[in-house]
Every structure is written in C-alpha cells, then in structure tokens.
Design an enzyme around this catalytic site. Structure first.
Site, short mmCIF file in Angstrom:
data_model
loop_
_atom_site.label_atom_id
_atom_site.label_comp_id
_atom_site.label_asym_id
_atom_site.label_seq_id
_atom_site.Cartn_x
_atom_site.Cartn_y
_atom_site.Cartn_z
N LYS A 11 0.81 -1.21 0.00
CA LYS A 11 0.00 0.00 0.00
C LYS A 11 0.85 1.28 0.00
O LYS A 11 2.05 1.25 0.25
CB LYS A 11 -0.93 -0.02 1.21
CG LYS A 11 -1.98 -1.13 1.15
CD LYS A 11 -2.90 -1.06 2.35
CE LYS A 11 -3.99 -2.11 2.30
NZ LYS A 11 -4.90 -1.97 3.46
N ASN A 114 -2.07 0.20 6.77
CA ASN A 114 -1.51 -1.01 7.37
C ASN A 114 -0.58 -1.77 6.42
O ASN A 114 -0.35 -2.96 6.58
CB ASN A 114 -2.62 -1.90 7.93
CG ASN A 114 -3.57 -2.42 6.86
OD1 ASN A 114 -3.34 -2.26 5.67
ND2 ASN A 114 -4.64 -3.06 7.30
N HIS A 117 -2.17 -5.53 1.59
CA HIS A 117 -3.47 -6.17 1.37
C HIS A 117 -3.20 -7.56 0.85
O HIS A 117 -2.24 -7.79 0.11
CB HIS A 117 -4.27 -5.39 0.31
CG HIS A 117 -5.44 -6.16 -0.23
ND1 HIS A 117 -6.68 -6.13 0.34
CD2 HIS A 117 -5.53 -7.04 -1.27
CE1 HIS A 117 -7.50 -6.93 -0.34
NE2 HIS A 117 -6.81 -7.49 -1.32
N GLU A 128 -9.42 -10.81 -7.64
CA GLU A 128 -8.48 -9.71 -7.42
C GLU A 128 -7.30 -9.78 -8.38
O GLU A 128 -6.86 -8.75 -8.89
CB GLU A 128 -8.01 -9.71 -5.96
CG GLU A 128 -9.11 -9.33 -5.00
CD GLU A 128 -8.68 -9.27 -3.55
OE1 GLU A 128 -9.42 -8.70 -2.76
OE2 GLU A 128 -7.59 -9.80 -3.21
#
Length: 140
Positions: A11, A114, A117, A128
C-alpha cells in the site's frame, strides 16, 4: 496442500517509506514466489472498483482515498497454501492486534495505513488477480 496464487498489494504508506524490498523479502523467505508484479498509481475509480465489496461500509471512502493517494505495488504470490501463508505473514488488519514479526506489526502506521493487502479466499484471489493482471502476465 495445494499450490495457490494470491494477490498482494503493498500500500501507499509502505511504498512512500521504501519498504517494498523488506516486505517482499518476507514473502520470499516464507517460500512464496512473486510471479507477477507492477508498481501503479491507482485512480480513485480503480480503487472504488477494487473495493466495491465494501461500498456500504463507513470506511469505504477513506480507503479509496488512501489507496489512490500514492503508488502501490500489486503482485501475485504463488506457493503452497499461499493465501493463508500470506495472511499469516501480513498479520491482523489492525496492527495493534497483529503478532510480533508480522508485516503489519512491524510496518503499519495504523489500521487504515496497514502497509499490505492480501486476498482472503481462493475465489477472492482469482477475482483480485484478474482485476490487475492478464493471464499472459502471470509467469509461474
């Protein structure tokens, strides 16, 4: 156990802090192979599409803003029991609840930022992966 594939996203909070190599080293040390990888800047529309399953949740808009706020690294990990192994390496979504030595415990800034993913099931992984990669990009 079967060989599986799972989507992993590093991320914006982690790419901003140049943690991609350290995070990927953890996947590879655990026996997961990176079979596809690219660094992209998600648009707001791409974030909304990817996280559409959460559209009714209170955190959805903030999540989409965050995921389109900077570059991410999208990748496909492959290995024995890859989905669960990746989730174990990542740790709990909330870094305050993550076990020592997990990515989120060591690198996350908070529950939203965080660092990573990962897909939560074989069905989600397939969806995904296809969101970001064509079959020709998956080099096993």
């Amino acid at each position: 156990m079967a060989v599986e594939r799972t989507l992993s996203i590093i991320k914006p909070d982690a790419t901003r802090r140049h943690l991609t190599g350290q995070i990927n080293a953890r996947f590879e040390t655990a026996g997961l192979r990176i079979i596809a990888q690219k660094r992209i800047q998600m648009t707001r529309a791409q974030s909304e599409g990817f996280y559409a399953v959460h559209a009714e949740r209170a955190f959805y808009n903030n999540l989409c803003d965050f995921m389109s706020s900077g570059p991410v690294v999208v990748q496909v990990l492959e290995g024995e029991d890859a989905i669960q192994k990746n989730r174990d390496i990542m740790g709990a979504t909330n870094p305050a609840n993550a076990e020592d030595g997990t990515i989120r415990k060591d690198f996350a800034e908070n529950v939203e930022a965080n660092s990573v993913h990962g897909s939560d099931s074989p069905e989600t992984a397939a969806e995904e992966i296809s969101y970001f990669f064509s079959q020709i990009e998956l080099i096993g």
